[in-house]
Design an enzyme around this catalytic site. Structure first.
Site, PDB file in Angstrom:
ATOM      1  N   GLY A   1       1.256   3.861   5.936  1.00 18.66           N
ATOM      2  CA  GLY A   1       1.980   3.221   4.845  1.00 18.66           C
ATOM      3  C   GLY A   1       3.416   3.706   4.763  1.00 18.66           C
ATOM      4  O   GLY A   1       4.349   2.916   4.571  1.00 18.66           O
ATOM      5  N   HIS A   2       3.616   5.013   4.941  1.00 17.24           N
ATOM      6  CA  HIS A   2       4.976   5.555   4.961  1.00 17.24           C
ATOM      7  C   HIS A   2       5.738   5.052   6.188  1.00 17.24           C
ATOM      8  O   HIS A   2       6.946   4.756   6.111  1.00 17.24           O
ATOM      9  CB  HIS A   2       4.937   7.088   4.989  1.00 17.24           C
ATOM     10  CG  HIS A   2       4.377   7.701   3.754  1.00 17.24           C
ATOM     11  ND1 HIS A   2       3.123   8.244   3.703  1.00 17.24           N
ATOM     12  CD2 HIS A   2       4.912   7.866   2.512  1.00 17.24           C
ATOM     13  CE1 HIS A   2       2.894   8.724   2.486  1.00 17.24           C
ATOM     14  NE2 HIS A   2       3.959   8.504   1.740  1.00 17.24           N
TER      15      HIS A   2
ATOM     16  N   SER B   1      -2.213   9.252   0.786  1.00 16.33           N
ATOM     17  CA  SER B   1      -2.301  10.651   1.195  1.00 16.33           C
ATOM     18  C   SER B   1      -3.546  11.315   0.622  1.00 16.33           C
ATOM     19  O   SER B   1      -4.056  12.286   1.195  1.00 16.33           O
ATOM     20  CB  SER B   1      -1.050  11.411   0.742  1.00 16.33           C
ATOM     21  OG  SER B   1       0.108  10.857   1.343  1.00 16.33           O
TER      22      SER B   1
END
Length: 239
Positions: free
Chosen positions: A15-16, A165
């Site tokens: 996602g990051h 996370s």
């Protein structure tokens, strides 16, 4: 040359990477901040245990073409005597704000400080944290901050689980059950969630006020799987 800022708390995942890739494609300079912000964690939350691996995060940033990784210390961001916080009013007090009192005060404050330090043209945030996105957009609008807030689509595992996370906290059984959160959203049925549901509601994407189901509205949800609390949302389409 435009600058794109990707604010993160580290523990980077796909996602990051999507945020970083979008920023890289749209800007001449990309800055990623790496800061686990203590003011957005409440008592009993996972600030101390939040996953941290700066070396790995820097490696990922380099792989995605980040020009600068900004890693401030807590003392640098909140020096002795610091007492200012940024509130966006009721928007920050409902849903996640109700379950995590003070959370969005910490989020808005740290993001504003990062924007003032980096002075980007664009800031990149994930759609998964939809209320955070709305809070930052409201703050930017209300305070005339000269930055464009760019939302990037939620990245998902093959079974639909939104990348987070905190997914590393899930054991095998919890991980299997956690995928039910996205299925429930797709089916619009909270009874499909194989965990303890905190909320499951249709809201306006800008105000987070409950509303009738309509195209463009958000269906937002939060649920607990063991000791891990996950959030997710989908944008509703026309019937």
């Amino acid at each position: 040359m435009s600058t794109g800022l990707v604010p993160t708390m580290g523990a980077l995942h796909e996602g990051h990477r999507a945020l970083l890739r979008t920023a890289r494609a749209e800007n001449g300079r990309v800055v990623m901040s790496l800061f686990v912000n203590p003011t957005q964690f409440g008592p009993g939350e996972d600030y101390r245990s939040y996953p941290r691996d700066e070396q790995r995060d820097r490696r990922i940033a380099a792989e995605e073409g980040v020009d600068e990784v900004f890693v401030p210390t807590v003392e640098e961001m909140y020096p002795p005597g610091f007492s200012t916080s940024v509130s966006v009013g009721e928007l920050g007090d409902v849903f996640e704000g109700a379950y995590r009192p003070g959370h969005f005060l910490g989020v808005a404050t740290v993001v504003l400080k990062l924007l003032l330090r980096v002075e980007p043209d664009h800031v990149y945030l994930g759609q998964k944290d939809a209320q955070q996105l709305a809070v930052i957009r409201r703050m930017v609008r209300d305070l005339d901050v000269p930055v464009y807030v760019r939302a990037v689509a939620t990245q998902r595992e093959p079974d639909g689980l939104a990348m987070s996370s905190r997914n590393v906290y899930l054991d095998a059984d919890q991980r299997s059950r956690a995928a039910s959160l996205y299925r429930a959203l797709e089916l619009r049925n909270p009874q499909e969630v194989e965990g303890e549901v905190d909320y499951f509601e249709v809201v306006d994407p800008d105000t987070f006020e409950p509303c009738a189901a309509r195209a463009g509205a958000l269906l937002v949800a939060a649920a607990r799987f063991g000791g891990t609390r996950l959030i997710d949302n989908i944008v509703l389409e026309a019937p």
